[in-house]
Design a protein around this motif. Structure first.
Motif, mmCIF file in Angstrom:
data_model
loop_
_atom_site.group_PDB
_atom_site.id
_atom_site.type_symbol
_atom_site.label_atom_id
_atom_site.label_comp_id
_atom_site.label_asym_id
_atom_site.label_seq_id
_atom_site.Cartn_x
_atom_site.Cartn_y
_atom_site.Cartn_z
ATOM 1 N N PHE A 11 0.849 -1.187 0.000
ATOM 2 C CA PHE A 11 0.000 0.000 0.000
ATOM 3 C C PHE A 11 0.886 1.239 0.000
ATOM 4 O O PHE A 11 1.722 1.424 0.894
ATOM 5 N N TRP A 34 -7.455 0.782 4.206
ATOM 6 C CA TRP A 34 -7.054 0.011 3.035
ATOM 7 C C TRP A 34 -7.814 -1.318 2.986
ATOM 8 O O TRP A 34 -8.212 -1.837 4.020
ATOM 9 N N TYR A 36 -6.174 3.459 -1.206
ATOM 10 C CA TYR A 36 -6.917 3.502 0.044
ATOM 11 C C TYR A 36 -8.405 3.726 -0.219
ATOM 12 O O TYR A 36 -8.816 4.391 -1.174
#
Length: 558
Positions: free
Chosen positions: A389, A420, A427
């Motif tokens: 991420f 997330w 996100y």
């Protein structure tokens, strides 16, 4: 004859040499200055002495480049010396003088900083892990070789104090549904009645640590409370069931001392930075600044010492099954340890910065966060992250999976918290209402996969802007902004039933918020900053650990 100050002359010599590239510096200074004598603080100095001064200045600059611990601007260094020092003392004497005056200046600055913040800046979990990261990066040193930090804390006993009522205003909600409301509310709440204060008779003060207590955790199955400190020990306290009885403290406390130091007591390389109980409450794991993880029994015996990290351990978690222990370190790695085999299972080396936090998703996969701004989701047996991420703009301080393991929350020094999902690369939510760094986050024990399935899932965030904020994760919006602390908020803990939230701060206060009423319902103030707060499994006691070397256990009844 001209008159200049000593600092001006020092600065003139330095700047001229620096900008001229040191070519014919002595000759140029003598001719271009066009003087035969100069008055230095009332003392006549011949041109020959000035030339020798310039020659010595060249030597000094060369020496300056090699001086260790150069954390002061070179321009400022010359203000440490008088002109006659440059003329009459040799290079080594000058270097010694600069170093001594640097140390004095640094010491004076530290004293001013400590006074300003009542015990020092960045006090969290004993030694603020982010301050340590920045210090180590600045100095280019491995953290395990760093000397004792200069922050000192008071050695006072925890006591109850009345919160300043004049600074507080109570805002009441007329129509409350659990965690719901049409618009987010700024709740600036203070106590208007002494019934909100936790009575002294409802508090046990646990004394014995000789340095700040930076971590605490209740056993999930019993009345044992663990604490970790900068005194190179962890402790397991046996807390009697029922009401707190401070009078019993006249007797020796029922405590086991878990010593981490091999050498001298209070050796700072053995600071206990983090700890966690396994799900059965039979084993306690501790992480230390020496880079080692240790596993202890409830009898206080060390069961195993896990050594592979090359730097301090900042985060440590058991998986739910209790067969693996996960550690994150500022050596930029995370390690999964096979507890039964007493050896490392796999080391994950994906970050380019220091690993600040780790959290299990399930028994075999987990997430890690770092100063490199990235979050990796890893799985035992996989040689690469199964998900990465990217979206934060600064170091990611804390990560937490929700109770179902489907959503991951994160918070960062970029002043945002994010949600997330493994199903998306970007996100789902980006919460930006905080005005300063967000230090920690917690999920409420509500919603699916919890003991309170009929209540909505909520995320809480604590920030250096002195507020706690509650977020509706489903709708992706701010529910409440809880404004009651007067300094940064370091710690959050939900009660087991999800109805209350405790927060702790360096302002020495613990506030307990009713999420249904939207107000502070209890408060406790001690004599030191609070690093961590935690509830026991029954929800009738709260523990808090303090910078003044104490742990307090408070009865909670409404």
């Amino acid at each position: 004859m001209s008159t200049i100050t000593s600092v001006e002359l020092n600065y003139l010599v330095f700047r001229y040499l620096h900008e001229s590239g040191f070519i014919h510096a002595a000759f140029a200074f003598g001719n271009e200055a066009g003087i035969n004598k100069s008055s230095i603080d009332g003392t006549l100095v011949p041109l020959g002495a000035l030339i020798r001064l310039v020659q010595k200045g060249l030597q000094y600059l060369e020496m300056e480049a090699n001086l260790s611990n150069c954390d002061v601007d070179l321009d400022e260094d010359f203000s440490f010396l008088q002109p006659l020092d440059l003329i009459t003392k040799d290079v080594h004497e000058l270097g010694k003088m600069v170093n001594e005056r640097r140390k004095k200046l640094k010491k004076d600055r530290n004293k001013e900083s400590e006074k300003e913040h009542e015990g020092g800046r960045g006090l969290v979990k004993g030694k603020d892990r982010h301050e340590r990261v920045k210090e180590c990066e600045k100095d280019g040193e491995r953290p395990e070789n760093r000397k004792e930090l200069e922050q000192q804390h008071g050695n006072q006993t925890c006591k109850e104090m009345v919160t300043d009522q004049e600074d507080m205003v109570t805002v009441m909600r007329e129509d409350n549904e659990a965690f719901r409301g049409p618009e987010p509310m700024d709740i600036s709440t203070v106590l208007t009645s002494q019934t909100n204060e936790i009575s002294r008779s409802d508090v046990i003060v646990l004394e014995g640590h000789t340095s700040e207590v930076c971590a605490c955790a209740w056993s999930p199955t019993g009345s044992l409370l663990a604490s970790g400190s900068g005194d190179s020990t962890a402790r397991i306290w046996k807390i009697a069931e029922g009401r707190c009885k401070p009078a019993l403290l006249n007797d020796p406390p029922n405590v086991l001392v878990l010593k981490h130091a091999r050498g001298k007591p209070n050796e700072k390389s053995n600071d206990v930075t983090t700890l966690d109980w396994n799900g059965e409450g039979t084993l306690l794991a501790t992480g230390s600044y020496d880079g080692q993880a240790r596993i202890w029994t409830t009898d206080g015996e060390v069961r195993s010492t896990l050594s592979k990290h090359k730097g301090p351990i900042f985060s440590l978690k058991w998986n739910k099954r209790g067969d693996y222990l996960l550690t994150g370190s500022c050596d930029q790695t995370a390690i999964v340890w096979d507890v039964k085999a007493v050896k490392w299972k796999q080391q994950f080396e994906f970050h380019s910065g220091w690993t600040l936090d780790v959290d299990w998703r399930n028994n075999v996969s987990f997430a890690t966060s770092s100063t490199d701004t990235k979050i990796h989701v890893c799985k035992i047996g996989e040689n690469l992250p199964i998900k990465t991420f990217v979206g934060h703009q600064s170091e990611v301080n804390c990560i937490k999976w929700d109770p179902t393991g489907s959503l991951l929350a994160s918070c960062s020094d970029d002043m945002t918290a994010k949600i997330w999902s493994m199903k998306h690369d970007k996100y789902l939510h980006d919460f930006r209402e905080h005005s300063k760094e967000i230090y920690t986050i917690r999920w409420s024990p509500t919603g699916p996969a919890t003991n309170n399935p009929n209540r909505s899932l909520v995320l809480a965030s604590a920030s250096f802007d002195s507020t706690v904020k509650l977020w509706d994760v489903e709708l992706g919006k701010l529910l409440y902004s809880l404004d009651g602390h007067r300094d940064r908020v370091y710690s959050l803990a939900f009660s087991p039933n999800g109805e209350y939230l405790a927060s702790g701060s360096p302002d020495k206060s613990m506030l307990i918020w009713s999420l249904k009423e939207g107000k502070i319902v209890k408060t406790y103030t001690g004599d030191g900053g609070i690093f961590e707060v935690c509830w026991n499994k029954e929800g009738d006691k709260i523990a808090a650990c303090f910078a003044n070397n104490t742990v307090c256990v408070l009865d909670f009844r409404m």
